[in-house]
Structures are given as C-alpha cells and as structure tokens.
Design an enzyme around this catalytic site. Structure first.
Site, PDB file in Angstrom:
ATOM      1  N   ASP A 159       4.962  -3.653   2.497  1.00 54.92           N
ATOM      2  CA  ASP A 159       4.401  -4.657   1.223  1.00 54.92           C
ATOM      3  C   ASP A 159       4.988  -3.985   0.265  1.00 54.92           C
ATOM      4  OD1 ASP A 159       2.392  -5.852  -0.035  1.00 54.92           O
ATOM      5  OD2 ASP A 159       2.282  -3.794  -1.279  1.00 54.92           O
ATOM      6  N   ARG A 166       8.749 -10.834  -3.783  1.00 60.46           N
ATOM      7  CA  ARG A 166       7.796 -11.710  -4.205  1.00 60.46           C
ATOM      8  C   ARG A 166       7.529 -11.589  -5.907  1.00 60.46           C
ATOM      9  NH1 ARG A 166       2.357 -10.092  -2.422  1.00 60.46           N
ATOM     10  NH2 ARG A 166       1.497 -11.671  -3.513  1.00 60.46           N
TER      11      ARG A 166
HETATM   12  N1  URA Z   1      -1.857  -6.513  -5.602  1.00 61.98           N
HETATM   13  C1  URA Z   1      -1.914  -6.340  -4.915  1.00 61.98           C
HETATM   14  O1  URA Z   1      -1.553  -5.022  -4.337  1.00 61.98           O
HETATM   15  N2  URA Z   1      -0.668  -7.355  -4.586  1.00 61.98           N
HETATM   16  C2  URA Z   1      -0.487  -8.461  -4.593  1.00 61.98           C
HETATM   17  O2  URA Z   1      -0.240  -9.265  -4.014  1.00 61.98           O
HETATM   18  C3  URA Z   1      -1.483  -9.004  -5.876  1.00 61.98           C
HETATM   19  C4  URA Z   1      -2.142  -7.735  -6.201  1.00 61.98           C
END
Ligand code: URA
Length: 432
Positions: A159, A166
């Site tokens: 992530d 992103r």
């Molecule tokens: N919060 C997150 O942790 N991830 C996202 O993609 C959007 C908000």
C-alpha cells in the site's frame, strides 16, 4: 504483467493467482512503477468485482508484517476515518470505549496535506511517543485497555508503494483501490470489530453521497468476507468537525469534550461510531443503551481517566490532561471578524485545513517539520447568525505576519446568506 494490464483494460476479471502475482512482484520491485500505474488506471476505469477486491485486499495485507494480537484478551476494536478536517474523534472515542472494557489497539497515521493525523495530535503531549514496540503495544492494551501506535515500517508495504504512485497518477478516487488500501491495513492491524467513518463532502475524497455510499458498502462487504464485524458511517465533511483545527488545539477540544463540553457534532459522531463498536463487541444489542453507556463514561470521568492512563503509558505528561496550559500554545492569537452580516451557509472545510497547514500545522511533504501549537478555532458554524464585525474565528500563529495572512484566508472560507438555510444531516447513512 503486460497481459494482466491488457486484460483489465479490456474489462476482464483477474484471477486470484494473477492478483497475488501482481502484488508480490510489485512489492519486491520486479514489476516497475509504470506498469503498476497503468494497472491502477485500468482498475479506475473498469472497476473490480467483490472477489477481485477481496483478493487484492488480502494480497496487499500479506505483503508485509501482520500484527498478531492473539496475546490480547477480549474483543479488540479499531476505527478508521477516510480523512477529514478537525477530526479529533479518535482522541475522544478510544478512551470512552476502553473505559467500558473493550480493547482499543489502534495503528494511526500522520497528517498529509490539508487533513490531520492522530499521531501528530497525540505528540502535543510533551514526551508522548507512538514509536512503541509490538510487545509494549500488546502489553499496554492488556494492562490499560488502550494503545495507539504509529504504523510499523513493514505493515502493508504494497500500500505504501501503491498509494505514493496513485497520488501522482490521478488514480486515488477509485473505489476498489481505496477499499483495498484501507482494508488491507485494517486487517493487518488485527482487530475483530472495525468502525469506519466515511467522510462525504467538499473536505473529503468522496464529494457526493452516492459515491460515499458506494465506498462504504464495498468497505463493509470486503471486511465481512474477511471475517470481521464492520460498520461504515457516512458523515458530512462540508464544514470542519467541531471548532478546532490544528494539532494541540484539537487535543484541547478533545479534552473539553471528555469533560462534557458541547463541541458541535464531535460527541454525536463518537456516540454513533462507539455504539456500533459496543453492539458488535456484544456489550448490548440496543443503540440507545450503547449511547447511554458511552455518555456515562464522560459523566463519571472514566473516559478522561483512560486518556490520562494512555498518555502516561506512552511517555507523555499526564498532568497536561487536567492543565491544558502545559500543551503547546502559539504566541499570537488574532480574531477574524466578519465583513458582512447573515447566516453561515457553508465553511470550506478543505480550505480551513489549508489555513492551518500554511500556518505550519500540516505537512507539505511527508518529511516536513510541523508546529503543533498553530491552527484556527472557529467561533461560528453552519447555521449560526453573524453580525458585521463579529468574530468568525481565531487564528493561532507564530508571528503577526503569518496571523494576518491566515486571517484573510479564514475569512474567505466563510459563505454567508441572508436567510437561515436547512442544515445538512450530519450522519448521512450507516452501512452494516
Ligand atoms: N485512505 C487510505 O488509507 N487509502 C486510500 O486509498 C484513501 C484513503
């Protein structure tokens, strides 16, 4: 990876194995950023079905360390907000829940851009640290029922890499990508009961109720498929939450709320989120009873005492909970006066967050130093009447020049109308 990108581009489903291959190899560095960026754009346009979103979430969750909370006795709760302005809910809600015996084992983040982060707010207590070991985290939760730690270095590394990509490729507002990003972190952090505060409105990622509902129901579906009890509450972010925006200022407001002060919608939000935690933790099956149990923790002082215990256990100055003059305090306070009269129709939440950030209270990049003392305290909220020359809010700054600039910016965040309008419902929907 080229074949997978083409498949998603053409609207085809990705298999479990294909999704695992993609996440494993992106995390290890064998799939380059440009291919993953292209895949994120294909997902943004083509979407994913429930099975694909769950597979993506689980593959991301397993990309790094997973917290083992089996050493903590009893039900473990966690809470997440999709990011708001003036959102000090965790500081109020966690002590209330822990005071009732449900364990709160929370991983929190720092603020970025116009939104604040719980870790920064907690660091307003002199000496407070969130960099605690997994052993200390578990031992604190077992001993006092509550611990709040910063995200460990290797929790969901997929992530970290994907979010950074992103952010710079226009692929943040995609429901499958937001769901897998949030839920992979929540699953890796190990709680049994999860409440999600999905913000909706100008100050958040989801600008409309329809989009917020889509996101909320996917978050709940994926959480349930992963075996968790999940509730998503959709709340208004068309004005900041409560009155204070800025790290130490928000801590002061949270303490005031735990002392029973009226703080706008803040307590309503804590009671709403908290009641679903108590229901899912098996403490009661009635929402009204859950709200009364939570209210009692404020009335009898047990929630405030829990905050004292949390601050003390993580190296902070517990006396600051009772004497907030021990918290950081900005040297210049400047009142911002209205140049016209009317009713407050709207307060541009994102811009209020930016005022605090420009004063030095938020980060421009991940590694910026922040000033915990600065920010703004609103005096007027949506629906309030304002006379010409009346105080809209107060700017807390490090010097007169910064204060004067912020005062002009804050004044521009307010929109007045002649007639009092209807206030938007604060809790727009609950998805369970
Ligand atoms: N919060 C997150 O942790 N991830 C996202 O993609 C959007 C908000």
């Amino acid at each position: 990876m080229t074949d997978l990108i083409a498949a998603k581009r053409d609207g085809r489903e990705l298999s479990t194995e294909q999704i695992q291959f993609m996440i494993n190899n992106f995390t290890s560095g064998s799939i380059p950023d440009y291919q993953m960026a292209s895949m994120c754009m294909a997902i943004l346009f083509r979407g994913m079905n429930d099975r694909e979103i769950l597979d993506l979430t689980l593959a991301m969750e397993r990309s790094g360390d997973i917290l083992d909370l089996s050493g903590i006795k009893g039900v473990k709760a966690d809470k997440h907000s999709t990011g708001g302005v003036g959102d000090k809910t965790t500081l109020v809600l966690c002590p209330m829940i822990a005071a009732l015996g449900v364990k709160f084992a929370k991983m929190s983040g720092r603020g970025l851009g116009h939104t604040g982060g719980t870790i920064d707010k907690l660091e307003s207590f002199p000496g407070f640290t969130t960099a605690i070991s997994e052993e200390q985290f578990i031992s604190n939760v077992n001993r006092i029922g509550i611990a709040i730690a910063g995200q460990t270095g290797n929790l969901v590394p997929a992530d970290k890499k994907m979010y950074a990509l992103r952010d710079v490729t226009g692929t943040v507002p995609s429901v499958p990508l937001i769901v897998s990003s949030i839920m992979s972190k929540k699953l890796a952090a190990g709680a049994d009961v999860i409440v999600l505060d999905v913000k909706c409105g100008e100050g958040s990622f989801m600008k409309t109720k329809a989009d917020a509902e889509k996101l909320a129901s996917q978050l709940v579906r994926v959480g349930k498929l992963a075996g968790k009890k999940v509730t998503a509450v959709i709340t208004d972010m068309d004005e900041p939450l409560g009155y204070a925006v800025g790290n130490a200022l928000e801590v002061k407001e949270a303490i005031a709320a735990l002392n029973g002060a009226e703080c706008g919608e803040l307590m309503n939000l804590c009671l709403t989120l908290g009641s679903y935690i108590l229901i899912d933790a098996g403490m009661t099956d009635k929402e009204e009873e859950a709200r009364s149990m939570l209210r009692r923790t404020v009335e009898d002082g047990s929630a405030l005492k829990k905050l004292v215990e949390l601050v003390e256990a993580q190296g902070g100055d517990p006396a600051a909970v009772y004497d907030t003059s021990r918290l950081p305090d900005a040297p210049v306070k400047m009142d911002v006066r209205s140049s016209s009269k009317g009713y407050v129709k709207h307060i541009a939440a994102e811009n209020v967050g930016l005022v605090s950030m420009h004063l030095g209270g938020g980060r421009i990049t991940k590694d910026s130093e922040i000033d915990l003392s600065v920010g703004v305290v609103l005096n007027k909220k949506v629906g309030d009447h304002v006379d010409e020359g009346e105080v809209l809010g107060t700017v807390h700054a490090t010097n007169e020049e910064a204060a004067a600039k912020a005062a002009d910016e804050l004044r521009a965040c307010y929109f007045l109308t002649e007639r009092k309008g209807r206030k938007e419902k604060f809790v727009k929907a609950v998805v369970r």
